[in-house]
Design a protein around this motif. Structure first.
Motif, mmCIF file in Angstrom:
data_model
loop_
_atom_site.group_PDB
_atom_site.id
_atom_site.type_symbol
_atom_site.label_atom_id
_atom_site.label_comp_id
_atom_site.label_asym_id
_atom_site.label_seq_id
_atom_site.Cartn_x
_atom_site.Cartn_y
_atom_site.Cartn_z
ATOM 1 N N PHE A 102 0.862 -1.175 0.000
ATOM 2 C CA PHE A 102 0.000 0.000 0.000
ATOM 3 C C PHE A 102 0.901 1.228 0.000
ATOM 4 N N ALA A 103 0.524 2.254 -0.747
ATOM 5 C CA ALA A 103 1.383 3.441 -0.812
ATOM 6 C C ALA A 103 0.572 4.662 -1.216
ATOM 7 N N PHE A 104 1.223 5.819 -1.077
ATOM 8 C CA PHE A 104 0.709 7.041 -1.686
ATOM 9 C C PHE A 104 1.483 7.295 -2.965
ATOM 10 N N ALA A 105 0.768 7.720 -4.005
ATOM 11 C CA ALA A 105 1.449 8.134 -5.229
ATOM 12 C C ALA A 105 2.259 9.383 -4.905
ATOM 13 N N GLY A 106 3.364 9.552 -5.588
ATOM 14 C CA GLY A 106 4.232 10.702 -5.339
ATOM 15 C C GLY A 106 5.546 10.254 -4.734
ATOM 16 N N GLY A 107 6.543 11.083 -4.910
ATOM 17 C CA GLY A 107 7.899 10.677 -4.557
ATOM 18 C C GLY A 107 8.387 11.105 -3.182
ATOM 19 N N MET A 108 7.447 11.425 -2.250
ATOM 20 C CA MET A 108 7.886 11.877 -0.921
ATOM 21 C C MET A 108 7.622 10.805 0.132
ATOM 22 N N PRO A 109 8.691 10.182 0.652
ATOM 23 C CA PRO A 109 8.513 9.053 1.560
ATOM 24 C C PRO A 109 8.024 9.436 2.969
ATOM 25 N N PHE A 110 8.063 10.745 3.291
ATOM 26 C CA PHE A 110 7.646 11.140 4.645
ATOM 27 C C PHE A 110 6.496 12.148 4.613
ATOM 28 N N LEU A 117 -4.351 12.732 -1.046
ATOM 29 C CA LEU A 117 -3.291 12.012 -1.759
ATOM 30 C C LEU A 117 -3.858 10.786 -2.473
ATOM 31 N N VAL A 118 -3.290 10.488 -3.624
ATOM 32 C CA VAL A 118 -3.711 9.300 -4.376
ATOM 33 C C VAL A 118 -3.113 8.069 -3.695
ATOM 34 N N ARG A 119 -3.959 7.060 -3.456
ATOM 35 C CA ARG A 119 -3.479 5.826 -2.805
ATOM 36 C C ARG A 119 -3.274 4.735 -3.850
ATOM 37 N N SER A 120 -2.363 3.836 -3.526
ATOM 38 C CA SER A 120 -2.101 2.752 -4.479
ATOM 39 C C SER A 120 -2.012 1.406 -3.785
ATOM 40 N N LEU A 121 -2.278 0.370 -4.560
ATOM 41 C CA LEU A 121 -2.082 -1.002 -4.101
ATOM 42 C C LEU A 121 -1.353 -1.748 -5.215
ATOM 43 N N ALA A 122 -0.186 -2.283 -4.870
ATOM 44 C CA ALA A 122 0.582 -3.077 -5.827
ATOM 45 C C ALA A 122 0.533 -4.523 -5.358
ATOM 46 N N LEU A 123 0.399 -5.445 -6.313
ATOM 47 C CA LEU A 123 0.294 -6.865 -5.950
ATOM 48 C C LEU A 123 1.208 -7.717 -6.812
ATOM 49 N N GLY A 197 -10.260 5.360 3.918
ATOM 50 C CA GLY A 197 -8.911 4.842 4.144
ATOM 51 C C GLY A 197 -8.477 3.858 3.073
ATOM 52 N N PHE A 198 -7.316 3.250 3.347
ATOM 53 C CA PHE A 198 -6.763 2.282 2.401
ATOM 54 C C PHE A 198 -7.643 1.038 2.283
ATOM 55 N N SER A 199 -8.255 0.605 3.431
ATOM 56 C CA SER A 199 -8.882 -0.716 3.412
ATOM 57 C C SER A 199 -10.224 -0.735 2.692
#
Lengths: 363, 171
Positions: A102-110, A117-123, A197-199
């Protein structure tokens, strides 16, 4: 045989040496052309990833996009319904291990969690004796750009100005004027209902792929992960906890394994392949199966960290289409992956640490 | 005859591979996926041909260089040839190892896939990825040198070295 170079006249020797030089130069020029050195305007992996770093700063050891994330693991129970359209092993009925992120799109890790923010799910679906399938999905209904050139132009237009710290509105206006398709897609994106949320979020692959059956027949396909967790609308940002959305995800997963149905939409000839354009509502949907994610882990120790969720890692039976975005993503991800794996030893802890995960989140 | 056939077949494949390799890391167009999908099977084909070629070389040793070639050039010829042989083996193996260490499936085409030859390991991947780039530039440099030297034999010295690889007759 003997060396006959002495028999050559001075002039002939110069001409022949010149010919050798020309061959060497020609081969080198061909190589340089292939490598992009003679076409500085060509969009390459390096220019795209440099663009991400210009926009977000350079964050050693992190993904250059979708930088803030959390690992997940679980399994996929395939219904076998996908086997009608695709010969992929992973779509035959049965259970396959899954690693996710699970992540947020964009290049800022903090970056502090926020509902905007755009949320992502990679599988990664990895059958023990079959070919794996990787997909990286986001929670937008459409991709805002039609091609990688537009993606790059938008990224460059949104780089914060050194003096003001904000993107130059004139550059953004110029980008929009040149890209009416992005304005149209953004209007649809703006109307989406953002989940809490993410879920309970729906993640869409957006790109068009092809399902290929055992007789070689192919159909265009797009897929999404649709949550079993009921929708509730996003609340305002919790400014006390910069990881509040990740903490909520951790709490949700601790409470109950999280599940998503993988829904494939089967396209028809003539449906657009470009991910900024929607397909008609009446297209056939098939339930490929259910992804269950029951174990979350911080990237610091998790199984997703060294996986490049390259959307072109596909089993025989799923292939790319005329949509050129997956090729661009694959190319750019490979550079991001190469850089971060090289920097791996120097990577600081991720925003969501294993201590946060073990604390069970905040509910 | 088999020696010359192997040489020219591999010459075409290696030059193509160098161009494909350098080209695929410098584009985000749809050509990227096409080039990558060629790079893996051609790389493995070069590895297989290199094994056959080395075996063939033991069976059919290469003709000796003419006695007129000075010792320094003789040494350079030998060193560059063995460097070429080394890279024909090393580059495909580094590529295969690199994909293994990156945790990628190593797909040749369709459902034909090679097993990993190294564990999934970020440090190993980073080292091999770097080595693959350095090796490619070295390979290119030695290939260009090899072409220049062959033409030097054929056009300037005219000592039969080039024609032994083209027509099969020294001179």
């Amino acid at each position: 045989m003997e060396d006959e170079s002495a028999k050559l006249s001075g002039g002939a020797r110069v001409v022949r040496l010149g010919a050798i030089g020309a061959v060497v130069l020609g081969v080198t020029a061909g190589f340089a052309y292939a490598g992009g050195w003679l076409t500085p305007g060509r969009l390459t992996q390096t220019t795209v990833i440099d663009g991400f770093e210009a926009q977000n700063g350079t964050h050693i050891g992190f993904r250059r996009n979708h930088a803030k994330g959390l690992c997940a693991a679980g399994w996929f129970d395939s219904t076998g319904e996908g086997a009608t359209f695709s010969k992929a092993d992973v779509l035959a009925s049965g259970r396959v291990p899954v690693i996710g992120r699970f992540a947020f799109a964009g290049g800022m890790p903090f970056i502090p969690d926020s509902p905007g923010l755009v949320r992502s799910l990679a599988l990664q679906f990895k059958p023990p004796h079959g070919q794996e399938w990787r997909t990286a999905m986001i929670d937008l209904p459409l991709f805002p750009v039609a091609n990688v050139q537009a993606f790059y132009a938008q990224m460059i237009a949104s780089i914060p100005d050194r003096k003001t710290g904000k993107p130059d509105p004139e550059k953004m206006q110029a980008f929009k004027a040149a890209h009416p398709e992005t304005v149209a897609a953004m209007a649809v994106i703006g109307k989406r209902a953002v989940s809490s949320g993410f879920s309970n979020d729906t993640y869409n692959a957006l790109d068009t792929f092809e399902f290929v059956d055992k007789d070689g027949r192919s159909v265009p396909v797009r897929w999404s992960a649709v949550p079993a967790q009921p929708f509730s609308p996003a609340a305002p940002q919790d400014k006390q906890d910069p990881n509040y959305l990740f903490d909520a995800l951790i709490a949700d997963a601790a409470h109950h394994p999280l599940t998503w149905k993988m829904i494939a939409t089967i396209g028809q000839p003539g449906d657009p392949v470009s991910p900024d354009l929607p397909w008609p509502e009446d297209r056939q949907h098939i339930d490929l199966g259910t992804v269950t994610l029951d174990k979350l882990t911080s990237e610091d120790v998790g199984p997703c960290t060294d996986i490049n969720f390259d959307p072109t890692v596909l089993p025989a039976g799923i292939s790319t289409s005329a949509d050129a975005i997956p090729s661009a993503r694959s190319a750019a991800y490979s550079r991001s992956f190469m850089l971060r794996e090289k920097e791996r030893a120097a990577k600081p802890p991720s925003a969501v640490t294993e201590t946060d995960v073990l604390a069970g989140g905040k509910s | 005859m088999p020696s010359r056939l192997l040489h020219w077949l591999m010459a075409v494949l290696i030059l193509a591979m160098l161009a494909i390799g350098i080209g695929m890391v410098a584009t985000v167009s749809s050509r990227y996926l096409t080039l990558v999908s060629w790079h893996r099977p051609i790389g493995i084909a070069i590895l297989v041909l290199a094994v056959i070629r080395l075996w063939n070389r033991f069976l059919n040793p290469a003709p000796a260089l003419p006695a007129s070639v000075p010792p320094a050039q003789r040494l350079a010829a030998m060193a560059s040839q063995w460097l070429l042989y080394g890279l024909m083996f090393a580059m495909p193996l580094i590529g295969w190892g690199m994909l293994s260490a990156a945790g990628y499936p190593i797909v040749l085409f369709g459902s034909l896939q090679l097993p990993p030859i190294l564990p999934h390991d970020p440090y190993l991947f980073a080292c091999l990825r770097e080595a693959h780039t350095v090796g490619a530039f070295l390979f290119f440099a030695v290939v260009v040198l090899h072409i220049a030297a062959a033409l030097f034999h054929g056009l300037i010295r005219r000592d039969g070295v080039l024609s032994s690889m083209t027509t099969g007759r020294p001179g």
